[in-house]
Design an enzyme around this catalytic site. Structure first.
Site, PDB file in Angstrom:
ATOM      1  CD  GLU A 115      -3.016  -0.585  -0.168  1.00 27.32           C
ATOM      2  OE1 GLU A 115      -3.086   0.586  -0.551  1.00 27.32           O
ATOM      3  OE2 GLU A 115      -3.609  -1.508  -0.748  1.00 27.32           O
ATOM      4  CD  GLN A 125       1.232  10.703  -4.723  1.00 24.38           C
ATOM      5  OE1 GLN A 125       1.049  11.079  -5.872  1.00 24.38           O
ATOM      6  NE2 GLN A 125       0.649  11.248  -3.688  1.00 24.38           N
ATOM      7  CE1 TYR A 130      -7.202   3.626  -0.759  1.00 23.69           C
ATOM      8  CE2 TYR A 130      -4.840   3.544  -0.291  1.00 23.69           C
ATOM      9  CZ  TYR A 130      -5.948   3.076  -0.977  1.00 23.69           C
ATOM     10  OH  TYR A 130      -5.805   2.052  -1.862  1.00 23.69           O
ATOM     11  CG  ASP A 150      -7.634   4.923  -4.383  1.00 18.82           C
ATOM     12  OD1 ASP A 150      -8.840   4.869  -4.720  1.00 18.82           O
ATOM     13  OD2 ASP A 150      -6.789   4.089  -4.760  1.00 18.82           O
TER      14      ASP A 150
END
Ligand code: SF4
Length: 403
Positions: A66, A71, A149, A167
């Site tokens: 994760e 990004q 998240y 997200d």
């Protein structure tokens, strides 16, 4: 690693499932969410991609995946993830690893604060949780580098806790399903989306496990909350894409308000991105007696702790490379030779590195704790920023050509 559970298990435990009483205003939404779950989970069982972090229920491995996926694209992360777990198979190994090793394993993934926070969090887990990854959501959220998240993703995927995730992919799916036309990053709209994500995962918590079997038996699911959150992510990544979503192949098209109103191109309504800014740097591969001068970026700056060749920003100046070299190295004369031009982007900056070779006889007056003179073989063992690593790779063939 703890023993792997299988998605064939007949008893899924739902962690932390103390739901508040149903509010009347939510009733319609809850019903809608409950109707979305079966087709979504059925589709996920058939279409889930075989990704290495889906073959484990180890919270440590899921956490690493994760953090890497923040990004960064799935196809880039796979090799990094597999190498990381080979080198650092558990929390204790991360907590004890030398920072240079961690940066080297992360080299090229960018956003290096992530890897430093991974180590801080691993050390905190050793100190405060006897080295065992916490199951409690608030304890996970309290770890460095873990926001709502990521905590929701770990809690649901590893422990089947009914915690939501939101997200960019999930945001887009929810905005379209419910035809939300406001900017999803605005505070009130964002809160509404979190609420919807929570209703969805809660509506799914009691979903029968017999309907969760994935076609690929190597994939492991801790339970329906894991399946729901992963199916939302998967739908956003592979079907409900930003441009030209594949609505014809979507399991939710009959319930999707944006599809029915022909609004998929207008939703989500994201504000225009900040315009790109061009920046130019003069970068010097300074060579003395077969060794090159490199410097380590200091704490608190972008790409902190990574290595690079000395450089100076030349944007907005009429400074020549020779002047940059004189200024950087306090040389009276400098004759840099053009070596390569590397273009890359960091956030909104479009960066051009104009690189030069600079032979020196005496040691330039630049040395400090952050500088080293190293042969190319030694340079390869350091973690470089991406653009400077490209320069290093171009340097090696040139050296061997010269013998
Ligand atoms: Fe996205 Fe189209 Fe599916 Fe709606 S129908 S969720 S817009 S892919």
């Amino acid at each position: 690693m703890p023993a792997r559970a299988t998605n064939q298990s007949s008893k899924f435990k739902v962690q932390g499932s103390k739901f508040p009483k149903r509010e009347t205003g939510n009733f319609k939404l809850e019903t809608r969410c409950a109707r979305l779950a079966p087709p979504l989970l059925g589709w996920f069982a058939r279409a889930a991609r075989d990704l290495p972090w889906r073959r484990t229920l180890d919270p440590y491995a899921i956490w690493v995946s994760e953090i890497m996926l923040q990004q960064t694209q799935v196809k880039t992360v796979i090799a990094y993830y597999e190498r990381w777990l080979r080198e650092l198979p558990d929390l204790a190994a991360v907590a004890a690893a030398a920072p240079d090793k961690l940066h080297k394993l992360w080299e090229g993934l960018g956003y290096y604060t992530r890897v430093r926070n991974l180590q801080k969090a691993a050390q905190q887990i050793i100190r405060e949780h006897n080295g065992k990854f916490p199951r409690d959501f608030d304890a996970v959220l309290a770890l460095p580098g873990i926001g709502r998240y990521t905590a929701g993703a770990i809690a649901s995927i590893a422990f089947n806790t009914p915690k939501p995730i939101l997200d960019g992919n999930v945001m887009r799916v929810l905005c379209r399903l419910f035809a939300i036309r406001d900017n999803p990053r605005d505070k009130a709209t964002n809160a509404k989306l979190w609420h919807l994500a929570e209703l969805l995962v809660r509506a799914t918590a009691t979903f029968p496990n017999s309907k969760l079997k994935t076609q690929n038996s190597k994939l492991l699911l801790s339970g329906p909350c894991s399946a729901l959150n992963q199916s939302l992510m998967e739908l956003g990544a592979t079907v409900c894409t930003p441009r030209s979503p594949a609505c014809d192949a979507c399991p939710l098209r009959n319930q999707c308000a944006a599809f029915q109103k022909n609004l998929t191109a207008q939703i989500p309504n994201l504000a225009a991105r900040a315009t790109a800014t061009a920046r130019t740097f003069h970068t010097f591969l300074v060579r003395r007696a077969g060794k090159y001068l490199v410097q380590q970026r200091t704490a608190g700056v972008v790409n902190a702790h990574l290595w690079e060749f000395p450089n100076l920003e030349a944007t907005g100046t009429s400074r020549s490379a020779a002047n940059s070299a004189r200024e950087l190295f306090k040389l009276r004369t400098a004759r840099p030779r053009p070596f390569a031009t590397i273009k890359h982007s960091i956030t909104r900056y479009r960066i051009t590195q104009e690189a030069f070779l600079l032979e020196v006889r005496a040691t330039p007056k630049i040395s400090s704790d952050h500088h080293r003179w190293l042969a190319t073989a030694e340079l390869h063992s350091l973690a470089f920023t991406s653009a400077h690593r490209k320069l290093l790779h171009r340097l090696a063939p040139q050296l061997s050509a010269k013998g």
